[in-house]
Design a protein around this motif. Sequence first.
Motif, PDB file in Angstrom:
ATOM      1  N   SER A  97      17.059  52.271  25.403  1.00 50.52           N
ATOM      2  CA  SER A  97      15.797  52.727  24.837  1.00 50.52           C
ATOM      3  C   SER A  97      15.792  52.553  23.323  1.00 50.52           C
ATOM      4  CB  SER A  97      15.559  54.198  25.192  1.00 50.52           C
ATOM      5  OG  SER A  97      16.543  55.016  24.562  1.00 50.52           O
ATOM      6  N   VAL A  98      14.616  52.736  22.759  1.00 49.11           N
ATOM      7  CA  VAL A  98      14.432  52.794  21.311  1.00 49.11           C
ATOM      8  C   VAL A  98      13.697  54.091  21.012  1.00 49.11           C
ATOM      9  CG1 VAL A  98      13.357  51.741  19.292  1.00 49.11           C
ATOM     10  CG2 VAL A  98      14.325  50.293  21.084  1.00 49.11           C
ATOM     11  N   THR A  99      14.196  54.849  20.055  1.00 52.33           N
ATOM     12  CA  THR A  99      13.502  56.065  19.657  1.00 52.33           C
ATOM     13  C   THR A  99      12.999  55.919  18.226  1.00 52.33           C
ATOM     14  OG1 THR A  99      15.546  57.132  18.901  1.00 52.33           O
ATOM     15  CG2 THR A  99      14.873  57.530  21.175  1.00 52.33           C
ATOM     16  N   ARG A 100      11.889  56.576  17.959  1.00 54.99           N
ATOM     17  CA  ARG A 100      11.311  56.574  16.616  1.00 54.99           C
ATOM     18  C   ARG A 100      11.089  58.019  16.201  1.00 54.99           C
ATOM     19  NH1 ARG A 100       5.312  54.156  15.162  1.00 54.99           N
ATOM     20  NH2 ARG A 100       4.789  55.726  13.599  1.00 54.99           N
ATOM     21  N   GLU A 101      11.566  58.359  15.013  1.00 59.16           N
ATOM     22  CA  GLU A 101      11.391  59.706  14.480  1.00 59.16           C
ATOM     23  C   GLU A 101      10.531  59.627  13.221  1.00 59.16           C
ATOM     24  OE1 GLU A 101      14.955  62.279  14.398  1.00 59.16           O
ATOM     25  OE2 GLU A 101      16.018  60.525  15.172  1.00 59.16           O
ATOM     26  N   ASP A 102       9.443  60.362  13.227  1.00 58.76           N
ATOM     27  CA  ASP A 102       8.559  60.442  12.067  1.00 58.76           C
ATOM     28  C   ASP A 102       8.568  61.867  11.528  1.00 58.76           C
ATOM     29  OD1 ASP A 102       7.672  57.780  12.298  1.00 58.76           O
ATOM     30  OD2 ASP A 102       6.222  58.362  13.826  1.00 58.76           O
ATOM     31  N   LEU A 103       8.779  61.993  10.228  1.00 64.01           N
ATOM     32  CA  LEU A 103       8.653  63.269   9.544  1.00 64.01           C
ATOM     33  C   LEU A 103       7.510  63.134   8.547  1.00 64.01           C
ATOM     34  CD1 LEU A 103       9.538  66.113   8.633  1.00 64.01           C
ATOM     35  CD2 LEU A 103      11.200  64.994   7.120  1.00 64.01           C
ATOM     36  N   ILE A 104       6.512  63.989   8.674  1.00 65.97           N
ATOM     37  CA  ILE A 104       5.306  63.906   7.851  1.00 65.97           C
ATOM     38  C   ILE A 104       5.129  65.223   7.107  1.00 65.97           C
ATOM     39  CG2 ILE A 104       2.807  63.532   7.877  1.00 65.97           C
ATOM     40  CD1 ILE A 104       3.361  62.212  10.730  1.00 65.97           C
ATOM     41  N   TRP A 105       4.976  65.124   5.801  1.00 65.05           N
ATOM     42  CA  TRP A 105       4.736  66.311   4.974  1.00 65.05           C
ATOM     43  C   TRP A 105       3.399  66.134   4.256  1.00 65.05           C
ATOM     44  CZ3 TRP A 105       6.887  71.011   4.522  1.00 65.05           C
ATOM     45  CH2 TRP A 105       6.471  71.810   3.458  1.00 65.05           C
ATOM     46  N   ILE A 106       2.512  67.116   4.421  1.00 66.45           N
ATOM     47  CA  ILE A 106       1.185  67.069   3.807  1.00 66.45           C
ATOM     48  C   ILE A 106       1.090  68.183   2.773  1.00 66.45           C
ATOM     49  CG2 ILE A 106      -1.303  67.083   4.190  1.00 66.45           C
ATOM     50  CD1 ILE A 106       0.140  64.789   5.571  1.00 66.45           C
TER      51      ILE A 106
END
Length: 270
Positions: free
Chosen positions: A75-84
């Motif tokens: 598999s391939v995993t993607r991690e997104d961290l978003i700060w607003i």
Amino acid sequence: MFTRTTGFLIVPLWMLAMSWVVAHDVWPGFTALPSPPLKLSEGLIRTGLKSRFSILADGGAMGTVWSQYNVDPRSVTREDLIWIDRLPAPITPLRINVYSVFTAEGTLDEVTVRVQNPDVDLRLHGERFHSDFSFTLEGGAVEKTFKVPLTDGDFLGGAFHPFSAMTDLRVGQRWRMQVLNPIAWVTVVGRSFLPMLIEVTGEERITTATGDHNCLVVESSDAKAWVDAEGTVWVQEVKLPMLGRLRIQREAEFDEPLRHRTRNRSFHAP
């Protein structure tokens, strides 16, 4: 006054109008294909599987997105961290964590989204089944389950980072996707999922933080992205309810220390 001549004119004009509607509104939907699978090209791996984007609006910087891919044989995993930092709605600071799992063939299989601010902690989990994505939304006294048919889009993008790496694109290609709008979960205003019909419309040369790049233009009525031949997304734009048009542009450095501090930051620190 209605005459025989008028009748002869009405029929071809009506047929012309209906042909325009079919060509512009109906036919693109019928010709939409499955979304492009996630394929990490050699060029994409060479330039790095980590990226940082700035979120910009007319009033200046609004936040930051850190995105990274992890690859194994299954598999391939993607991690997104978003700060607003700021929004028109009084719900900031806002932190969004997105964890996406793709199959070895590049199909989105599972996604988990956590949305936090000083007053809210919501978690959305979705899994792909034969004909739909099945979701559970939890947080405080909220617990809700629902489904989104795959016919409405077999890929999910986040409102602040809608497009992932895309390879093997060609002009004229179309697909459907859903954009998750976490602002709707927090404010209870607007739609949580925004359906979009995406098309690769042409090519443009753009200037970025790392120089000029030839890109394919990927767009819908409310979103747009510039993607190079290796599948790297350099710039994105999205139009959202309440927020207007946002520009999400790739920066030169990932800035791991800042990402670490943002990921572990407490909303209730003294």
